[in-house]
Design a protein around this motif. Structure first.
Motif, PDB file in Angstrom:
ATOM      1  N   LEU A  23      12.339  96.930 -12.516  1.00 31.53           N
ATOM      2  CA  LEU A  23      12.438  98.148 -13.497  1.00 31.53           C
ATOM      3  C   LEU A  23      12.816  98.008 -14.885  1.00 31.53           C
ATOM      4  CD1 LEU A  23      14.576 100.213 -10.630  1.00 31.53           C
ATOM      5  CD2 LEU A  23      12.198 100.819 -11.405  1.00 31.53           C
ATOM      6  N   VAL A  24      13.661  97.242 -15.366  1.00 31.38           N
ATOM      7  CA  VAL A  24      14.043  96.685 -16.474  1.00 31.38           C
ATOM      8  C   VAL A  24      12.765  96.342 -17.379  1.00 31.38           C
ATOM      9  CG1 VAL A  24      15.473  95.409 -18.284  1.00 31.38           C
ATOM     10  CG2 VAL A  24      16.252  96.466 -16.194  1.00 31.38           C
ATOM     11  N   ALA A  25      11.931  95.284 -16.646  1.00 30.35           N
ATOM     12  CA  ALA A  25      10.800  94.575 -17.058  1.00 30.35           C
ATOM     13  C   ALA A  25       9.627  95.762 -17.431  1.00 30.35           C
ATOM     14  CB  ALA A  25      10.205  93.454 -16.298  1.00 30.35           C
ATOM     15  N   ASP A  26       9.633  96.598 -16.519  1.00 25.67           N
ATOM     16  CA  ASP A  26       8.716  97.634 -16.613  1.00 25.67           C
ATOM     17  C   ASP A  26       9.264  98.961 -17.641  1.00 25.67           C
ATOM     18  OD1 ASP A  26       6.820  96.653 -14.992  1.00 25.67           O
ATOM     19  OD2 ASP A  26       7.347  97.852 -13.215  1.00 25.67           O
ATOM     20  N   HIS A  27      10.188  98.618 -18.417  1.00 26.29           N
ATOM     21  CA  HIS A  27      10.766  99.746 -18.907  1.00 26.29           C
ATOM     22  C   HIS A  27      11.193 101.116 -18.386  1.00 26.29           C
ATOM     23  CE1 HIS A  27      10.145  97.227 -22.644  1.00 26.29           C
ATOM     24  NE2 HIS A  27       8.780  97.096 -22.291  1.00 26.29           N
TER      25      HIS A  27
END
Length: 62
Positions: A23-27
């Motif tokens: 989720l963080v990597a996908d913003h």
């Protein structure tokens, strides 16, 4: 509990932690949701995006 190797942490993570990192990597979430000990950077994002489990999570949501 099932775990997978995570290139971001350099070790095994459970599905919940994997999803948080994705989720963080996908913003879609801020790095502040990550467990203690994970330092986030663009390099970490690239590692996550290249991980086979990242793509696996996306394809299973269809």
């Amino acid at each position: 509990m099932n775990t997978v190797f995570c290139p971001v942490t350099g070790g095994q993570v459970d599905g919940s932690t994997c999803l948080e990192i994705v989720l963080v990597a996908d913003h879609e979430a801020k790095p502040s949701i990550l467990p203690n000990g994970i330092t986030w950077s663009e390099e970490q994002r690239e590692r996550c995006l290249k991980c086979p489990y990242h793509a696996d999570l996306e394809s299973s949501e269809e």
